[in-house]
Design an enzyme around this catalytic site. Structure first.
Site, mmCIF file in Angstrom:
data_model
loop_
_atom_site.group_PDB
_atom_site.id
_atom_site.type_symbol
_atom_site.label_atom_id
_atom_site.label_comp_id
_atom_site.label_asym_id
_atom_site.label_seq_id
_atom_site.Cartn_x
_atom_site.Cartn_y
_atom_site.Cartn_z
ATOM 1 N N GLY A 94 0.809 -1.211 0.000
ATOM 2 C CA GLY A 94 0.000 0.000 0.000
ATOM 3 C C GLY A 94 0.844 1.264 0.000
ATOM 4 N N ILE A 95 0.383 2.262 -0.746
ATOM 5 C CA ILE A 95 1.110 3.530 -0.820
ATOM 6 C C ILE A 95 1.233 4.164 0.568
ATOM 7 C CG2 ILE A 95 0.929 5.915 -1.644
ATOM 8 C CD1 ILE A 95 2.077 4.002 -3.684
ATOM 9 N N ASP A 96 0.204 4.023 1.382
ATOM 10 C CA ASP A 96 0.289 4.581 2.731
ATOM 11 C C ASP A 96 1.423 3.942 3.528
ATOM 12 O OD1 ASP A 96 -1.138 2.167 2.675
ATOM 13 O OD2 ASP A 96 -2.350 2.683 4.422
ATOM 14 N N THR A 172 -21.231 -8.712 29.726
ATOM 15 C CA THR A 172 -20.922 -8.962 28.310
ATOM 16 C C THR A 172 -20.216 -7.761 27.700
ATOM 17 O OG1 THR A 172 -22.759 -10.501 28.051
ATOM 18 C CG2 THR A 172 -21.914 -9.476 26.046
#
Length: 244
Positions: A94-96, A172
């Protein structure tokens, strides 16, 4: 003066830089992109370059609308970077992640660097002290973990990020918060510990939208900077100009 833009999976971040110093940061939704850029340019009319790193689905035309007012550059795999890409599938990186690796290489020379980007996904990127990008890991970010528990079970509620009251969740909701947040922290610390076993002269850079939330929970010493990608965009663009 440079306007840098990071198009992520969920939001767009932008920053105006002068001499690699950030003057102001911006965060906005994709639907607002042209209007927001227009306002930024009205406030900072001396911007001469618009630099974009994109992993999200934004048409280039949204940026090219402004090319009569400033130079527009989209970073691609064909650009020059300050490291050797040793990834087995370099075109899929990825470019990032490449921009983060470039920023780490430029800001922290002659060190082993691990960049951890905690966003929609959490990515780990390792660049050794000889400026070789070796790879890393990708796993779900905090929001994706909450969503997956809700979407792939019949009864678990969809919760948003919250500090767990205890490691032992007594309801929960508290069990979900404990599992998501503490599991996330244990994962990051575990990765860091494994890297430390093999590499010395080591720095860890934590960035991304959840960086500030995570920084005080990790046992390992890190350099936390939620705007590291935007800073890296500015620095990598300057490196490109100097080396083209």
């Amino acid at each position: 003066m440079i306007l840098t833009i990071d198009v992520g999976n969920t939001r767009i971040k932008a920053s105006v830089f002068e001499d690699n110093t950030s003057l102001e940061n911006f965060v906005f939704d994709k639907i607002e992109i042209e209007k927001k850029i227009e306002k930024i340019l009205e406030k900072y009319p001396k911007c001469s370059n618009l630099v974009v790193a994109s992993v999200g689905n934004i048409e280039k035309q949204s940026f090219l609308t402004f090319e009569n007012r400033l130079k527009v550059h989209f970073f691609t795999h064909e650009d020059v970077f300050p490291f050797q890409n040793k990834y087995a599938t370099p075109k899929t990186l990825g470019i990032d992640r490449m921009i983060l690796a470039a920023g780490a290489t430029l800001q922290f020379p002659k060190q082993n660097r691990l960049v951890i980007d905690a966003g929609t996904c959490i990515t780990y990127d390792f660049i050794d002290e000889n400026d070789n990008y070796l790879g890393g890991a990708i796993s779900p970010g905090l929001r994706l973990r909450y969503e997956s528990l809700h979407n792939f079970t019949a009864r678990l509620p969809l919760l948003t990020l919250e500090e767990p009251d205890s490691y032992v969740g007594n309801s929960t909701a508290q069990a979900i918060h404990s599992g998501v947040v503490n599991g996330f922290v244990y994962e990051i610390d575990g990765f860091i510990d494994e890297y430390r076993k093999e590499f010395s002269n080591f720095i860890i850079i934590l960035t991304g939208g959840d960086a500030d939330f995570l920084a005080k929970r990790l046992k390992n010493t890190i350099f936390a900077n939620s705007n590291f990608l935007l800073e890296s965009l500015s620095q990598t663009y300057q490196y490109k100009i100097d080396n083209d």
